[in-house]
Scaffold this motif. Structure first.
Motif, PDB file in Angstrom:
ATOM      1  N   UNK A 193       0.815  -1.226   0.000  1.00 53.91           N
ATOM      2  CA  UNK A 193       0.000   0.000   0.000  1.00 53.91           C
ATOM      3  C   UNK A 193       0.844   1.270   0.000  1.00 53.91           C
ATOM      4  N   UNK A 194       2.082   1.168   0.478  1.00 52.41           N
ATOM      5  CA  UNK A 194       2.958   2.349   0.550  1.00 52.41           C
ATOM      6  C   UNK A 194       3.335   2.873  -0.829  1.00 52.41           C
ATOM      7  N   UNK A 195       3.126   2.064  -1.865  1.00 54.35           N
ATOM      8  CA  UNK A 195       3.594   2.422  -3.208  1.00 54.35           C
ATOM      9  C   UNK A 195       2.488   2.994  -4.090  1.00 54.35           C
ATOM     10  N   UNK A 196       1.367   3.319  -3.499  1.00 52.07           N
ATOM     11  CA  UNK A 196       0.201   3.778  -4.262  1.00 52.07           C
ATOM     12  C   UNK A 196       0.518   4.956  -5.178  1.00 52.07           C
ATOM     13  N   UNK A 197       1.279   5.919  -4.697  1.00 49.34           N
ATOM     14  CA  UNK A 197       1.539   7.136  -5.473  1.00 49.34           C
ATOM     15  C   UNK A 197       2.479   6.917  -6.654  1.00 49.34           C
ATOM     16  N   UNK A 198       3.096   5.750  -6.724  1.00 45.09           N
ATOM     17  CA  UNK A 198       4.017   5.463  -7.835  1.00 45.09           C
ATOM     18  C   UNK A 198       3.330   4.789  -9.026  1.00 45.09           C
ATOM     19  N   UNK A 199       2.085   4.328  -8.830  1.00 35.41           N
ATOM     20  CA  UNK A 199       1.420   3.519  -9.847  1.00 35.41           C
ATOM     21  C   UNK A 199       0.944   4.356 -11.038  1.00 35.41           C
ATOM     22  N   UNK A 200       1.239   3.851 -12.233  1.00 32.09           N
ATOM     23  CA  UNK A 200       0.652   4.366 -13.471  1.00 32.09           C
ATOM     24  C   UNK A 200       0.178   3.156 -14.263  1.00 32.09           C
ATOM     25  N   UNK A 201      -1.078   3.164 -14.689  1.00 35.95           N
ATOM     26  CA  UNK A 201      -1.621   2.017 -15.396  1.00 35.95           C
ATOM     27  C   UNK A 201      -1.379   2.134 -16.902  1.00 35.95           C
ATOM     28  N   UNK A 202      -0.729   1.103 -17.452  1.00 35.13           N
ATOM     29  CA  UNK A 202      -0.418   1.046 -18.881  1.00 35.13           C
ATOM     30  C   UNK A 202      -0.838  -0.331 -19.385  1.00 35.13           C
ATOM     31  N   UNK A 203      -1.871  -0.386 -20.200  1.00 29.49           N
ATOM     32  CA  UNK A 203      -2.365  -1.667 -20.708  1.00 29.49           C
ATOM     33  C   UNK A 203      -1.351  -2.307 -21.645  1.00 29.49           C
ATOM     34  N   UNK A 204      -1.415  -3.636 -21.737  1.00 30.50           N
ATOM     35  CA  UNK A 204      -0.554  -4.346 -22.684  1.00 30.50           C
ATOM     36  C   UNK A 204      -0.770  -3.823 -24.094  1.00 30.50           C
ATOM     37  N   UNK A 205       0.325  -3.583 -24.790  1.00 31.10           N
ATOM     38  CA  UNK A 205       0.268  -3.145 -26.187  1.00 31.10           C
ATOM     39  C   UNK A 205       0.525  -4.359 -27.070  1.00 31.10           C
ATOM     40  N   UNK A 206      -0.303  -4.533 -28.079  1.00 27.48           N
ATOM     41  CA  UNK A 206      -0.194  -5.688 -28.958  1.00 27.48           C
ATOM     42  C   UNK A 206       0.216  -5.255 -30.363  1.00 27.48           C
ATOM     43  N   UNK A 207       1.193  -5.939 -30.908  1.00 26.08           N
ATOM     44  CA  UNK A 207       1.697  -5.630 -32.251  1.00 26.08           C
ATOM     45  C   UNK A 207       0.741  -6.216 -33.284  1.00 26.08           C
ATOM     46  N   UNK A 208      -0.343  -5.490 -33.555  1.00 27.12           N
ATOM     47  CA  UNK A 208      -1.430  -6.031 -34.370  1.00 27.12           C
ATOM     48  C   UNK A 208      -0.979  -6.468 -35.763  1.00 27.12           C
ATOM     49  N   UNK A 209      -0.221  -5.632 -36.453  1.00 32.97           N
ATOM     50  CA  UNK A 209       0.197  -5.979 -37.817  1.00 32.97           C
ATOM     51  C   UNK A 209       1.035  -7.257 -37.832  1.00 32.97           C
ATOM     52  N   UNK A 210       1.944  -7.376 -36.847  1.00 31.80           N
ATOM     53  CA  UNK A 210       2.781  -8.566 -36.748  1.00 31.80           C
ATOM     54  C   UNK A 210       1.937  -9.800 -36.455  1.00 31.80           C
ATOM     55  N   UNK A 211       0.989  -9.672 -35.546  1.00 28.28           N
ATOM     56  CA  UNK A 211       0.135 -10.802 -35.167  1.00 28.28           C
ATOM     57  C   UNK A 211      -0.699 -11.282 -36.351  1.00 28.28           C
ATOM     58  N   UNK A 212      -1.302 -10.354 -37.066  1.00 24.94           N
ATOM     59  CA  UNK A 212      -2.136 -10.736 -38.210  1.00 24.94           C
ATOM     60  C   UNK A 212      -1.289 -11.374 -39.311  1.00 24.94           C
ATOM     61  N   UNK A 213      -0.077 -10.856 -39.512  1.00 23.96           N
ATOM     62  CA  UNK A 213       0.800 -11.432 -40.531  1.00 23.96           C
ATOM     63  C   UNK A 213       1.236 -12.841 -40.135  1.00 23.96           C
TER      64      UNK A 213
END
Length: 399
Positions: A193-213
């Motif tokens: 709980x002491x680390x609350x102020x350090x959190x930044x939420x960043x969702x997983x990024x997916x390499x769509x073009x690579x995945x589709x290829x």
């Protein structure tokens, strides 16, 4: 140009590693100079690193962290051997004194904690942003110069046995901590709980073009089903978190409910023997089929009728997002972060965790053609790449 360092273990098959590829593919290389430091130049995903990335040379000392101990001795890395020995001894003692039924992360934590101090500093450069992508995060904390330091969390920390005091010291050396989902944040802050102020939420990024290829690059010729059978697919490391050891029991209950299917498991890991044992005990040899490690799993997702994530817990499963990206009906168990993974009944379905409830839930979805068409349509209309999330990294530098 702003300078960014990303440090990680290697590029072996895994959700976190694919998420790292997503970040690297989303970077603006006209504005940012990106160095990638891998502790080991190993893994099937190495070849997909974008050419714009500067892959730094492998460090002989850091490459000793995840190889057999006798090999460390053979290579003459005695200081690293000493660190690993001390770390293992202290971790065994900690685990013995603090048994709580949870999977321990202490061995992994200590393997870095007691060896990184012996590592010579070889990157003499000051970065605008330094990212430690996979825990333990001691190397970037102690050996890299940067104006801003960011460490990443990929899982629900409330599910593990940890040396909280030790980890607090490690996390405390970072300016920010990236969490991949609200539930992941919630689990982390239950422990820290002491680390609350350090959190930044960043969702997983997916390499769509690579995945589709990649989904079109190869066939999934070893994924064979009869005309009347549905094709189910699950991908992940063969580890406790993924719950693959319960798939044979779930599958047996589904067969008893009259469903015809084959369930293919793609991956590797320490629990393969246990999974095979359960397949045999439940008599599911013709129904639950282990295909093993696949460098390119996307043709298998492309070919399956349903993608199943039967996990006990997750941070945010990359494979689920990839299956949604490829327009598949996705079914996941009700692990703690499941509601942040998808919209139940809209672009996927959440089923109970217990074997009976899970089996019943999967059978209901498979038998509901209208729902399946709705899930497919919604998935195809949405953007699961999350490529704009990379802007949050740029914001840390701007601040």
């Amino acid at each position: 140009m702003k300078k960014i360092l990303i440090a990680s273990h290697c590029m072996e098959l895994g959700g976190a590693e694919r998420s790292l590829l997503g970040i690297l593919n989303a970077m603006d290389y006209h504005k940012y100079e990106v160095d990638l430091f891998l502790y080991r130049h190993t893994g099937e995903l190495l070849k997909y690193i974008p050419k714009e990335v500067n892959l730094l040379p492998e460090d002989k000392q850091m490459s000793m962290l995840a190889i057999p101990f006798q090999n460390v001795i053979k290579k003459g890395q005695f200081s690293m051997a000493l660190g690993r020995y001390r770390g293992k001894k202290k971790a065994l003692q900690f685990n013995k004194e603090n048994v709580n039924g949870k999977e321990s992360m202490v061995m992994l934590d200590y393997s870095h904690k007691y060896t990184v101090p012996y590592v010579k500093k070889r990157i003499h450069k000051t970065y605008d942003l330094a990212i430690s992508f996979l825990t333990p995060h001691y190397y970037v904390a102690e050996k890299i110069d940067a104006k801003v330091k960011l460490a990443w969390i990929h899982t629900d920390y409330s599910n593990y046995l940890l040396d909280i005091r030790s980890e607090l010291q490690m996390w405390g050396k970072y300016d920010y901590i990236a969490s991949i989902s609200p539930k992941c944040t919630e689990g982390f802050l239950k422990v820290f709980p002491e680390l609350k102020d350090k959190i930044v939420e960043i969702s997983n990024i997916n390499a769509e073009n690579l995945i589709r290829r990649q989904a079109k690059d190869e066939s999934a010729g070893d994924m064979n089903v009869e005309s009347a059978e549905k094709c189910l697919c699950s991908i992940g490391r063969f580890a406790q978190a993924k719950n693959f050891d319960h798939v044979p029991r779930i599958a047996k209950k589904m067969l008893e409910k009259g469903m015809e299917f084959k369930w293919f498991l793609i991956g590797y890991g320490g629990e393969e023997a246990l999974i095979r044992k359960q397949i045999k005990e439940q008599g599911m040899e013709d129904t639950v089929i282990i295909l093993g490690k696949k460098d390119n799993p996307y043709p298998y997702i492309e070919k399956c009728d349903f993608y199943i994530q039967p996990s006990r817990y997750e941070g945010k499963a990359v494979t689920v997002l990839e299956a949604q990206m490829l327009g598949k009906p996705v079914i996941i168990t009700a692990y703690p972060s499941s509601e942040s993974q998808l919209e139940d009944g809209i672009d996927g379905v959440i089923v109970p965790m217990d074997d009976e409830g899970c089996a019943e839930g999967i059978v209901k979805v498979m038998g509901n053609l209208e729902l399946c068409e709705k899930l497919i349509k919604n998935c195809k209309s949405r953007d699961y790449s999350n490529c704009k999330e990379v802007e949050k990294l740029y914001d840390l530098i701007r601040e």
